[in-house]
Design a protein around this motif. Structure first.
Motif, mmCIF file in Angstrom:
data_model
loop_
_atom_site.group_PDB
_atom_site.id
_atom_site.type_symbol
_atom_site.label_atom_id
_atom_site.label_comp_id
_atom_site.label_asym_id
_atom_site.label_seq_id
_atom_site.Cartn_x
_atom_site.Cartn_y
_atom_site.Cartn_z
ATOM 1 N N GLY A 1 0.824 -1.204 0.000
ATOM 2 C CA GLY A 1 0.000 0.000 0.000
ATOM 3 C C GLY A 1 0.853 1.245 0.000
ATOM 4 N N TRP A 2 0.241 2.363 0.372
ATOM 5 C CA TRP A 2 0.976 3.628 0.429
ATOM 6 C C TRP A 2 0.243 4.629 1.300
ATOM 7 C CZ3 TRP A 2 -1.673 2.108 -3.994
ATOM 8 C CH2 TRP A 2 -2.738 2.931 -4.390
ATOM 9 N N VAL A 3 0.974 5.669 1.691
ATOM 10 C CA VAL A 3 0.414 6.825 2.398
ATOM 11 C C VAL A 3 0.932 8.057 1.684
ATOM 12 C CG1 VAL A 3 0.266 8.096 4.560
ATOM 13 C CG2 VAL A 3 0.332 5.591 4.594
ATOM 14 N N ASN A 4 0.020 8.961 1.323
ATOM 15 C CA ASN A 4 0.374 10.184 0.607
ATOM 16 C C ASN A 4 -0.207 11.374 1.363
ATOM 17 O OD1 ASN A 4 1.001 12.205 -1.173
ATOM 18 N ND2 ASN A 4 -0.192 11.408 -2.878
ATOM 19 N N ALA A 5 0.685 12.222 1.878
ATOM 20 C CA ALA A 5 0.255 13.406 2.627
ATOM 21 C C ALA A 5 0.641 14.658 1.843
ATOM 22 C CB ALA A 5 0.880 13.423 4.017
ATOM 23 N N GLY A 6 -0.138 14.998 0.860
ATOM 24 C CA GLY A 6 0.063 16.224 0.109
ATOM 25 C C GLY A 6 1.421 16.341 -0.549
ATOM 26 N N GLY A 7 1.922 15.254 -1.126
ATOM 27 C CA GLY A 7 3.211 15.286 -1.797
ATOM 28 C C GLY A 7 4.321 14.578 -1.059
ATOM 29 N N ASP A 8 4.081 14.225 0.198
ATOM 30 C CA ASP A 8 5.005 13.384 0.957
ATOM 31 C C ASP A 8 4.449 11.962 0.910
ATOM 32 O OD1 ASP A 8 6.445 15.610 1.493
ATOM 33 O OD2 ASP A 8 5.900 15.751 3.602
ATOM 34 N N LEU A 9 5.167 11.071 0.259
ATOM 35 C CA LEU A 9 4.620 9.771 -0.120
ATOM 36 C C LEU A 9 5.560 8.653 0.280
ATOM 37 C CD1 LEU A 9 2.658 7.965 -1.897
ATOM 38 C CD2 LEU A 9 4.123 8.591 -3.830
ATOM 39 N N ARG A 10 4.984 7.552 0.782
ATOM 40 C CA ARG A 10 5.768 6.331 1.007
ATOM 41 C C ARG A 10 4.960 5.138 0.523
ATOM 42 N NH1 ARG A 10 8.741 4.222 6.559
ATOM 43 N NH2 ARG A 10 9.188 2.121 5.814
ATOM 44 N N VAL A 11 5.623 4.266 -0.224
ATOM 45 C CA VAL A 11 5.032 3.062 -0.795
ATOM 46 C C VAL A 11 5.721 1.855 -0.182
ATOM 47 C CG1 VAL A 11 4.665 1.790 -2.939
ATOM 48 C CG2 VAL A 11 4.534 4.286 -2.946
ATOM 49 N N ALA B 1 10.274 6.110 -0.262
ATOM 50 C CA ALA B 1 9.574 7.369 -0.023
ATOM 51 C C ALA B 1 10.005 8.418 -1.040
ATOM 52 C CB ALA B 1 9.846 7.870 1.389
ATOM 53 N N PHE B 2 9.114 9.379 -1.272
ATOM 54 C CA PHE B 2 9.363 10.439 -2.240
ATOM 55 C C PHE B 2 8.660 11.695 -1.751
ATOM 56 C CE2 PHE B 2 8.547 12.782 -6.196
ATOM 57 C CZ PHE B 2 9.765 12.666 -6.851
ATOM 58 N N ALA B 3 9.351 12.811 -1.813
ATOM 59 C CA ALA B 3 8.754 14.090 -1.408
ATOM 60 C C ALA B 3 9.097 15.148 -2.439
ATOM 61 C CB ALA B 3 9.252 14.517 -0.034
ATOM 62 N N THR B 4 8.137 15.975 -2.747
ATOM 63 C CA THR B 4 8.345 17.104 -3.644
ATOM 64 C C THR B 4 7.832 18.360 -2.965
ATOM 65 O OG1 THR B 4 8.212 15.818 -5.687
ATOM 66 C CG2 THR B 4 7.701 18.144 -5.847
ATOM 67 N N PRO C 1 19.048 32.558 -2.596
ATOM 68 C CA PRO C 1 18.413 31.985 -3.775
ATOM 69 C C PRO C 1 17.761 30.654 -3.422
ATOM 70 C CG PRO C 1 20.767 31.626 -3.868
ATOM 71 C CD PRO C 1 20.507 32.526 -2.683
ATOM 72 N N VAL C 2 16.661 30.322 -4.063
ATOM 73 C CA VAL C 2 15.973 29.071 -3.767
ATOM 74 C C VAL C 2 15.454 28.450 -5.056
ATOM 75 C CG1 VAL C 2 13.818 30.316 -3.297
ATOM 76 C CG2 VAL C 2 14.118 28.004 -2.421
ATOM 77 N N ARG C 3 15.637 27.141 -5.182
ATOM 78 C CA ARG C 3 15.151 26.415 -6.353
ATOM 79 C C ARG C 3 13.643 26.273 -6.257
ATOM 80 N NH1 ARG C 3 19.559 25.994 -9.928
ATOM 81 N NH2 ARG C 3 21.392 26.155 -8.598
ATOM 82 N N ALA C 4 12.954 26.352 -7.398
ATOM 83 C CA ALA C 4 11.500 26.386 -7.375
ATOM 84 C C ALA C 4 10.880 25.046 -7.046
ATOM 85 C CB ALA C 4 10.978 26.876 -8.729
ATOM 86 N N HIS C 5 11.479 23.950 -7.494
ATOM 87 C CA HIS C 5 10.839 22.653 -7.392
ATOM 88 C C HIS C 5 11.912 21.629 -7.043
ATOM 89 C CE1 HIS C 5 6.872 20.873 -9.066
ATOM 90 N NE2 HIS C 5 7.304 20.130 -8.076
ATOM 91 N N VAL C 6 11.782 20.989 -5.898
ATOM 92 C CA VAL C 6 12.784 20.044 -5.425
ATOM 93 C C VAL C 6 12.105 18.729 -5.077
ATOM 94 C CG1 VAL C 6 14.603 19.604 -3.725
ATOM 95 C CG2 VAL C 6 14.109 21.952 -4.448
ATOM 96 N N SER C 7 12.685 17.616 -5.532
ATOM 97 C CA SER C 7 12.191 16.287 -5.190
ATOM 98 C C SER C 7 13.317 15.470 -4.597
ATOM 99 C CB SER C 7 11.644 15.562 -6.427
ATOM 100 O OG SER C 7 10.556 16.247 -6.993
ATOM 101 N N VAL C 8 12.965 14.640 -3.622
ATOM 102 C CA VAL C 8 13.944 13.749 -2.991
ATOM 103 C C VAL C 8 13.310 12.383 -2.798
ATOM 104 C CG1 VAL C 8 15.294 13.270 -0.907
ATOM 105 C CG2 VAL C 8 15.199 15.595 -1.811
ATOM 106 N N ALA C 9 14.058 11.330 -3.139
ATOM 107 C CA ALA C 9 13.664 9.954 -2.857
ATOM 108 C C ALA C 9 14.579 9.411 -1.771
ATOM 109 C CB ALA C 9 13.767 9.098 -4.110
ATOM 110 N N ALA C 10 14.014 8.668 -0.823
ATOM 111 C CA ALA C 10 14.778 8.100 0.285
ATOM 112 C C ALA C 10 14.020 6.886 0.815
ATOM 113 C CB ALA C 10 14.975 9.129 1.395
#
Length: 252
Positions: free
Chosen positions: A149-159, A187-190, A209-218
């Motif tokens: 299964g999975w849990v997705n909390a508004g872009g914070d996701l774990r499968v 897990a994946f978060a954007t 300075p800040v990047r507009a869109h960042v994703s991380v898998a862990a």
């Protein structure tokens, strides 16, 4: 981030928590799947009650009411999240800052005890706590016999288990979404940042300075969630902290 269309074999429920809409899904043939989903939502609510600065009884609110030199005994969820936040703060030379610039060195966590070192210190765990809540919910599902299964909390996701979830990212230029990857057993978060919403990225004071869109898998969502904020600030997808937590980052 969005999910692709999935077969009917998944039982999916959603509930407003953590300031977003949280989805929990398990395989339909798992025993007591409805009870397991309820337990996952209860686990998330428990984390929220410990970490939310809007909850009058949370550990964060209790910390804000203290004076410098005082300390409090933390509940287990708070102790785990604050220990992780302290490790990231120290390893990043203060770049990861849950005080949002109010007093980066104004607090210290020692096992289950939180010390206030500066009256100015204000904590905001929104940049790391949501990921922990996702992990706790997944643990609750697995403890009740759910195989996938999975849990997705508004872009914070774990499968977990045999689930494989297609991921799509918002296209900030053309609009809509675009396919990105498939997530399995991890897990994946954007996070999306701009000057108007820069408070989402811990420690940004408006001049950095800040990047507009960042994703991380862990492997765990706590680290995926927290590291998006760190990479948004450093802009370095080869940051050594990624390897420490077996994570990978993308700038979009």
């Amino acid at each position: 981030m969005s999910q692709g269309i999935l077969p009917r074999r998944w039982l999916r429920r959603a509930r407003p928590l953590l300031g977003t809409l949280v989805e929990v899904a398990v395989a339909r043939d798992d025993a007591n799947d409805d009870a397991a989903i309820d337990a996952a939502f209860d686990a998330i609510a428990d984390v929220q009650s410990c970490l939310s600065r809007f909850d009058a009884e949370s550990d964060v609110t209790r910390f804000h009411a203290m004076r410098a030199g005082q300390s409090l005994r933390l509940r287990p969820h708070s102790a785990q999240v604050l220990a992780a936040a302290q490790a990231l703060r120290d390893a990043s030379a203060g770049l990861f800052d849950i005080t949002l610039g109010t007093a980066p060195a104004g607090w210290r966590c020692d096992a289950a005890r939180l010390y206030k070192l500066s009256d100015a210190a204000r904590l905001d765990l929104g940049g790391i706590g949501k990921g922990h809540a996702v992990d706790v919910a997944v643990d609750a599902l697995m403890q009740r016999g759910c195989r996938a299964g999975w849990v997705n909390a508004g872009g914070d996701l774990r499968v977990f288990g045999e689930a494989a979830l297609p991921l799509s990212l918002r296209d900030e230029h053309a609009g809509g979404v675009r396919p990105f990857a498939t997530l399995a057993d991890g897990a994946f978060a954007t996070s999306h940042f701009d000057r108007r919403t820069r408070s989402q990225a811990v420690g940004i004071d408006g001049s950095q300075p800040v990047r507009a869109h960042v994703s991380v898998a862990a492997p765990e969502c706590l680290w995926a969630d927290a590291l998006t904020k760190l990479i948004a600030l450093s802009g370095d997808t080869a940051d050594p902290l990624l390897a420490r937590y077996n994570a990978q980052a993308w700038l979009h």
